[in-house]
Design an enzyme around this catalytic site. Structure first.
Site, mmCIF file in Angstrom:
data_model
loop_
_atom_site.group_PDB
_atom_site.id
_atom_site.type_symbol
_atom_site.label_atom_id
_atom_site.label_comp_id
_atom_site.label_asym_id
_atom_site.label_seq_id
_atom_site.Cartn_x
_atom_site.Cartn_y
_atom_site.Cartn_z
ATOM 1 N N PHE A 68 42.778 12.812 54.120
ATOM 2 C CA PHE A 68 42.247 12.454 52.806
ATOM 3 C C PHE A 68 41.382 11.218 52.992
ATOM 4 O O PHE A 68 41.899 10.114 53.181
ATOM 5 C CB PHE A 68 43.441 12.167 51.891
ATOM 6 C CG PHE A 68 43.125 11.971 50.438
ATOM 7 C CD1 PHE A 68 43.010 13.057 49.578
ATOM 8 C CD2 PHE A 68 43.018 10.696 49.908
ATOM 9 C CE1 PHE A 68 42.777 12.867 48.212
ATOM 10 C CE2 PHE A 68 42.780 10.502 48.552
ATOM 11 C CZ PHE A 68 42.666 11.586 47.705
ATOM 12 N N GLU A 110 47.893 2.883 49.155
ATOM 13 C CA GLU A 110 48.178 3.524 47.858
ATOM 14 C C GLU A 110 48.301 2.498 46.723
ATOM 15 O O GLU A 110 49.065 2.683 45.779
ATOM 16 C CB GLU A 110 49.470 4.348 47.928
ATOM 17 C CG GLU A 110 49.522 5.344 49.054
ATOM 18 C CD GLU A 110 48.583 6.522 48.855
ATOM 19 O OE1 GLU A 110 47.968 6.622 47.785
ATOM 20 O OE2 GLU A 110 48.479 7.324 49.793
HETATM 21 P P1 TGC Z 1 37.996 3.066 36.909
HETATM 22 O O1 TGC Z 1 37.071 2.937 38.040
HETATM 23 O O2 TGC Z 1 37.562 2.457 35.632
HETATM 24 O O3 TGC Z 1 38.466 4.545 36.536
HETATM 25 C C1 TGC Z 1 37.976 5.576 37.213
HETATM 26 C C2 TGC Z 1 38.539 6.841 36.598
HETATM 27 O O4 TGC Z 1 39.803 7.097 37.218
HETATM 28 C C3 TGC Z 1 40.800 7.197 36.219
HETATM 29 N N1 TGC Z 1 42.030 6.667 36.795
HETATM 30 C C4 TGC Z 1 43.073 7.447 37.051
HETATM 31 N N2 TGC Z 1 43.268 8.756 36.866
HETATM 32 C C5 TGC Z 1 44.448 9.252 37.245
HETATM 33 N N3 TGC Z 1 45.406 8.499 37.808
HETATM 34 C C6 TGC Z 1 45.255 7.184 38.007
HETATM 35 N N4 TGC Z 1 46.204 6.466 38.581
HETATM 36 C C7 TGC Z 1 44.030 6.587 37.630
HETATM 37 N N5 TGC Z 1 43.508 5.345 37.707
HETATM 38 C C8 TGC Z 1 42.293 5.404 37.173
HETATM 39 C C9 TGC Z 1 40.254 6.406 35.050
HETATM 40 O O5 TGC Z 1 40.877 6.793 33.869
HETATM 41 C C10 TGC Z 1 38.809 6.797 35.101
HETATM 42 O O6 TGC Z 1 38.689 8.117 34.614
HETATM 43 P P2 TGC Z 1 37.353 8.584 33.888
HETATM 44 O O7 TGC Z 1 37.583 10.031 33.566
HETATM 45 O O8 TGC Z 1 37.238 7.718 32.665
HETATM 46 O O9 TGC Z 1 36.233 8.358 34.830
HETATM 47 O O10 TGC Z 1 39.227 2.524 37.493
HETATM 48 P P3 TGC Z 1 40.394 1.838 36.758
HETATM 49 O O11 TGC Z 1 39.929 0.541 36.129
HETATM 50 O O12 TGC Z 1 41.113 2.791 35.869
HETATM 51 O O13 TGC Z 1 41.268 1.546 38.033
HETATM 52 C C11 TGC Z 1 41.072 0.396 38.779
HETATM 53 C C12 TGC Z 1 42.128 0.400 39.875
HETATM 54 C C13 TGC Z 1 42.016 -0.902 40.638
HETATM 55 C C14 TGC Z 1 43.515 0.510 39.227
HETATM 56 C C15 TGC Z 1 41.904 1.589 40.790
HETATM 57 O O14 TGC Z 1 40.663 1.466 41.371
HETATM 58 C C16 TGC Z 1 42.972 1.695 41.859
HETATM 59 O O15 TGC Z 1 44.026 2.294 41.645
HETATM 60 N N6 TGC Z 1 42.696 1.091 43.016
HETATM 61 C C17 TGC Z 1 43.589 1.238 44.176
HETATM 62 C C18 TGC Z 1 43.143 2.398 44.967
HETATM 63 C C19 TGC Z 1 44.091 2.668 46.100
HETATM 64 O O16 TGC Z 1 45.274 2.886 45.899
HETATM 65 N N7 TGC Z 1 43.540 2.684 47.309
HETATM 66 C C20 TGC Z 1 44.310 2.924 48.496
HETATM 67 C C21 TGC Z 1 44.280 4.374 48.838
HETATM 68 S S1 TGC Z 1 45.284 4.642 50.200
HETATM 69 C C22 TGC Z 1 44.363 5.663 51.089
HETATM 70 O O17 TGC Z 1 43.339 6.097 50.743
HETATM 71 C C23 TGC Z 1 44.956 6.021 52.355
HETATM 72 S S2 TGC Z 1 45.603 7.529 52.165
HETATM 73 C C24 TGC Z 1 46.907 7.441 53.205
HETATM 74 C C25 TGC Z 1 46.490 7.803 54.571
HETATM 75 O O18 TGC Z 1 45.476 8.443 54.782
HETATM 76 O O19 TGC Z 1 47.279 7.464 55.480
#
Ligand code: TGC
Length: 398
Positions: A143, A377
């Site tokens: 992913f 995550e």
């Molecule tokens: P924003 O950019 O304003 O919203 C974007 C769109 O996403 C929606 N959304 C969600 N939908 C479902 N579940 C959730 N938990 C969601 N969080 C946000 C949101 O409603 C919007 O939808 P739309 O339809 O209006 O476009 O973002 P936000 O302000 O809601 O969120 C900001 C923030 C910081 C919470 C978000 O960017 C976040 O969660 N950041 C952390 C990302 C993260 O966890 N990154 C690490 C990933 S780990 C990985 O990739 C490794 S995988 C493991 C491996 O490969 O070993």
């Protein structure tokens, strides 16, 4: 002793289970899943995990066995997936992570991220092409969301997908991508002229390279990679039709974060088990340290946080089964489970004294692994801000 001459690793002890009696809150089929995962962890992971961690060895031959056990994409339906409930899936995550976070991570990346993305957003052909083989552990997925500049803000994604004459052309770089160097297919998230979209990229595509990240002091028995996408060409139908915008990858992160809520408690349980066992045999000032009030108070506090963490996981699991679990609620669980698991592991390390830094006990390995789990995550801080926003209605991210 193991073949390599190490002491046989600790198997999960029934001590914590006996006091807690989690089984009293579970359905019979959930207990069956948990026992199956504990047996797998005990028989197939624990005998070699300390050596694998030390030698940075990912034991890929276990993947089809995980598939045969039904653990891969087990919460999904159809396509050879088990269609199990959320709590059963959580319990499997807990038992696998009680052995090593790397193996729960494998199941998360394969099932909750890669397979979930295809299952939620894929076309009928994409599902049929990939899911049965992935459920069986014959095919591996990864992913590719996080980029080298950081993982917290996927909205800043620089990877692009543009329409060429014959299909999409993907250009960019990803980092910390689990399994990428052994994967058959990558779910690559990229910016298009219509926002973020997901693409199914076979890893033998020209221009796709995955290089394992070497200098890791955590998650050493699993694989995380740098991925380079140099003008990778995929056909037009490689796009996931059902995902548009960042809610696509976030929908998958929700699944993986849910698994972590449970899994981190498994690592905590192993550390607590180790601390209890060692407290009864390690003598200081003429008696076992387990007979002192200081140590008993520590063990009691560790048990309380473990039980609270598992009960929270169970609550979230029941909400998920009802279909009402929200991302905010998942943030509460991810934040609490990993933070408290780290605290439990640190206390266990203290109780073990010098033994706590050796690989004769699993504590330091779990502690090192949990630092990764804390970061991926969504970091503690990201989840705190998700909760802060939910409580105040005010966005403090930027
Ligand atoms: P924003 O950019 O304003 O919203 C974007 C769109 O996403 C929606 N959304 C969600 N939908 C479902 N579940 C959730 N938990 C969601 N969080 C946000 C949101 O409603 C919007 O939808 P739309 O339809 O209006 O476009 O973002 P936000 O302000 O809601 O969120 C900001 C923030 C910081 C919470 C978000 O960017 C976040 O969660 N950041 C952390 C990302 C993260 O966890 N990154 C690490 C990933 S780990 C990985 O990739 C490794 S995988 C493991 C491996 O490969 O070993």
């Amino acid at each position: 002793m193991t073949a390599a001459g190490r002491p046989t690793p600790l198997v999960p002890s029934p001590l914590v289970d006996t006091v807690f009696d989690l089984d009293a809150l579970l359905e019979p089929e959930e207990i069956v899943w948990a026992r199956a995962a504990r047996a797998f962890a005990t028989n197939r992971i624990l005998p070699t995990i300390e050596d694998d961690f030390e030698e940075k060895h990912f034991r890929a031959e276990l993947i089809p066995e995980l598939g045969a056990a039904g653990f891969l994409g087990m919460h999904l339906t159809g396509y050879g997936c088990a269609g199990a409930g959320a709590v059963s899936y959580g319990l499997v995550c807990l038992e696998l992570e009680a052995a090593d976070s790397g193996w729960r991570t494998f199941v998360s990346v394969q099932g909750s991220l890669a397979m979930s993305a295809i299952h939620k957003y894929g076309s009928a052909e994409q599902k049929q092409r990939w899911l049965p083989g992935m459920a069986a552990g014959q095919l591996v997925g990864c992913f590719a969301l996080t980029e080298p500049t950081g993982g917290s803000d996927p909205a800043a994604m620089a990877t692009t997908a543009t329409r060429g004459a014959d299909g999409w052309v993907i250009e960019g770089a990803k980092r910390w991508i689990g399994l990428a160097s052994i994967a058959d297919v990558a779910i690559v998230w990229a910016q298009t002229d219509a926002g973020v979209r997901g693409f199914l990229v076979p890893t033998d595509s020209i221009g796709f390279t995955a290089i394992p990240i070497g200098k890791k002091l955590s998650m050493r028995a699993s694989i995380q990679c740098d991925v380079h996408l140099d003008a990778v060409q995929v056909p037009f139908d490689a796009i996931l039709p059902g995902a548009a915008g960042l809610s696509g990858p976030f929908g998958c992160l929700n699944e993986a974060r849910f698994g972590i809520v449970w899994g981190a408690m498994g690592a905590a349980r192993s550390c607590l088990d180790a601390a209890i066992l060692r407290a009864k045999t390690r003598e200081v000032f003429g008696k076992p340290i387990g007979a002192t009030q200081l140590i008993q108070a520590k063990l009691a506090d560790m048990l309380v946080e473990y039980e609270k963490g598992v009960l929270l996981a169970l609550h979230l699991g029941r909400l998920k089964e009802r279909g009402t679990l929200t991302p905010t609620q998942i943030s509460i669980g991810k934040l609490n489970s990993v933070r408290e698991a780290i605290q439990i592991a640190r206390e266990a390390r203290v109780i073990l004294g010098g033994d706590g830094i050796t690989s004769e006990f699993p504590v330091m390995r779990h502690l090192a692994n949990l630092e990764s789990v804390r970061t991926y995550e969504g970091t503690d801080e990201i989840h705190q801000l998700v909760l802060g926003r939910a409580l105040t209605g005010l966005n403090a991210f930027s």
